[in-house]
Design a protein around this motif. Structure first.
Motif, PDB file in Angstrom:
ATOM      1  N   LYS A 356       0.837  -1.197   0.000  1.00  0.00           N
ATOM      2  CA  LYS A 356       0.000   0.000   0.000  1.00  0.00           C
ATOM      3  C   LYS A 356       0.876   1.252   0.000  1.00  0.00           C
ATOM      4  CE  LYS A 356      -3.874  -2.068   2.535  1.00  0.00           C
ATOM      5  NZ  LYS A 356      -4.697  -1.990   3.773  1.00  0.00           N
ATOM      6  N   THR A 358       0.175   4.060   1.176  1.00  0.00           N
ATOM      7  CA  THR A 358       0.076   4.708   2.488  1.00  0.00           C
ATOM      8  C   THR A 358       0.962   4.039   3.533  1.00  0.00           C
ATOM      9  OG1 THR A 358      -1.892   3.352   2.910  1.00  0.00           O
ATOM     10  CG2 THR A 358      -2.247   5.601   2.111  1.00  0.00           C
ATOM     11  N   GLU A 359       1.505   2.859   3.212  1.00  0.00           N
ATOM     12  CA  GLU A 359       2.387   2.150   4.140  1.00  0.00           C
ATOM     13  C   GLU A 359       3.818   2.074   3.613  1.00  0.00           C
ATOM     14  OE1 GLU A 359       0.559  -1.639   4.773  1.00  0.00           O
ATOM     15  OE2 GLU A 359      -1.233  -0.792   5.728  1.00  0.00           O
TER      16      GLU A 359
END
Length: 405
Positions: A356, A358-359
């Motif tokens: 991801k 966002t990660e």
């Protein structure tokens, strides 16, 4: 007399290797299924460049009748300058529509919303729904061709309008299982929905001369990033985009210094090139010939070949990842859209090789690259089986056309 297909939806292929790959693959599928067919891609005023990009090997012709003068042409040019990120297409030429047996909507993402819905950046799916309805009003079969569809709940009270449009289509051919399940279960549209795969699996790679791939035996990791994908997740001007740039820079430095790898930077859209130039200039002084930046206008076929020469690929753009999968190159997809999750599930059967956005972190990048390298043979075995399945599914899209027309 052979069938006549219009390929409509993508305003242009120049500058976007994913769009180019869709057109190449679509041409190959149509030629296989309808050997004597005609296919015309509707280019939005970039016909000569698009024709040169496709080359002589495709059956797809490029329509070059976009008006160069007059009030409509001038109005569209002004709108493009004022709203630089907004997409304005010319109407589908009536003379071509009258002769068409079928219109294929070939934009793979046009029936999806952006994660951060900003209409200046991504107005879809509303424009393509309007165009599709106009085509169907003329009595011409309209097919959503090998696309991702949904989720569409961001439409709110307009969801019913979108569902009604989808039901009117001659066929909705989707490229991943999750889209098929969404349409048939969530929206209860079943009569005209079919599961196929992305056409780009049928685009052959094109070799070219490049010493970077032969001058050393050290493994190469290809890295692809996409500014537009970052913006769709975080929004324009967000500080997170600058933070991500720095994290990527640190992560790539770690691959070069701590793992002893070489790195190929592979843009898949010309708009991303300045972003890559910045990375390359920062890393080149320190790592020299251990890092390579693909030429700006390399194109989809040659980029696919370059990816095939690498030990692994970490890609943010969907079709760059398909270039990896299609050449059995172990690939991690940096997930920015729902279709990315769908693709990873379809190819690998799990999410081990998804990351991801966002990660994202330098440590996460290193861990995923090490996972690719340590499991290279097993991954390639999985990919060989998956790609044969995907090619069969992509070819099935042509058979669907044969049955419904």
């Amino acid at each position: 007399m052979g069938k006549k297909f219009l390929l409509f939806g993508l305003p242009q292929i120049v500058g976007n290797f994913g769009c180019e790959a869709i057109v190449h693959g679509t041409g190959a599928i149509l030629k296989h299924t309808f050997p004597d067919c005609e296919a015309v891609y509707i280019s939005d005023g970039h016909a000569k460049i698009d024709r040169d990009r496709l080359g002589p090997s495709t059956i797809v012709n490029v329509d070059d009748s976009a008006p160069r003068f007059g009030p409509r042409f001038l109005a569209r040019r002004i709108m493009k300058r004022v709203f630089k990120k907004r997409i304005f297409r010319r109407p589908l030429p009536a003379r071509l529509l009258r002769k068409a047996d079928c219109v294929l909507s070939i934009g793979g993402d046009l029936y999806t919303f952006a994660d951060k819905e900003t209409t200046r950046l991504w107005p879809y799916p509303y424009p393509i729904v309007k165009d599709g309805n106009a085509i169907m009003d003329k009595g011409v079969p309209y097919v959503i061709w090998c696309a991702s569809v949904g989720p569409l709940e961001n439409a709110g009270e307009n969801l019913g309008i979108l569902v009604e449009h989808l039901k009117r289509c001659k066929a909705i051919i989707v490229r991943e299982q999750t889209s098929y399940d969404y349409l048939t279960s969530k929206l209860a549209i079943k009569e005209n929905v079919y599961l196929a795969a992305d056409p780009s699996y049928f685009m052959d790679p094109e070799p070219f001369e490049e010493s970077f791939f032969t001058e050393s035996s050290d493994p190469i990791i290809a890295i692809n990033m996409a500014v537009g994908s970052m913006i769709q997740v975080y929004g324009a001007g967000n500080d997170n985009i600058h933070r991500l740039r720095d994290l990527y820079l640190e992560g790539i430095s770690n691959l070069l210094s701590k793992l002893g790898l070489r790195v190929a930077l592979v843009p898949h859209q010309i708009d991303d090139y300045d972003f890559f130039i910045d990375f390359y200039s920062r890393l080149c002084n320190r790592y020299g010939d251990r890092i390579w930046l693909a030429p700006k206008a390399l194109g989809a076929k040659k980029t696919k070949w370059a990816v095939s020469k690498c030990a692994g690929l970490v890609s943010m753009r969907f079709h760059c990842a398909l270039a990896g999968f299609g050449t059995c190159t172990p690939t991690v997809l940096v997930l920015t859209k729902p279709k990315g999750f769908k693709l990873i599930e379809d190819i690998y059967g799990n999410m081990d090789y998804g990351l991801k956005l966002t990660e994202f972190s330098p440590e996460a990048l290193r861990n995923k690259v090490e996972l690719l390298l340590n499991n290279r043979e097993n991954i390639q075995s999985t990919l060989r089986a998956s790609i044969e399945k995907m090619k069969s599914r992509a070819l099935y899209a042509g058979q669907i056309l044969k049955e419904i027309l």
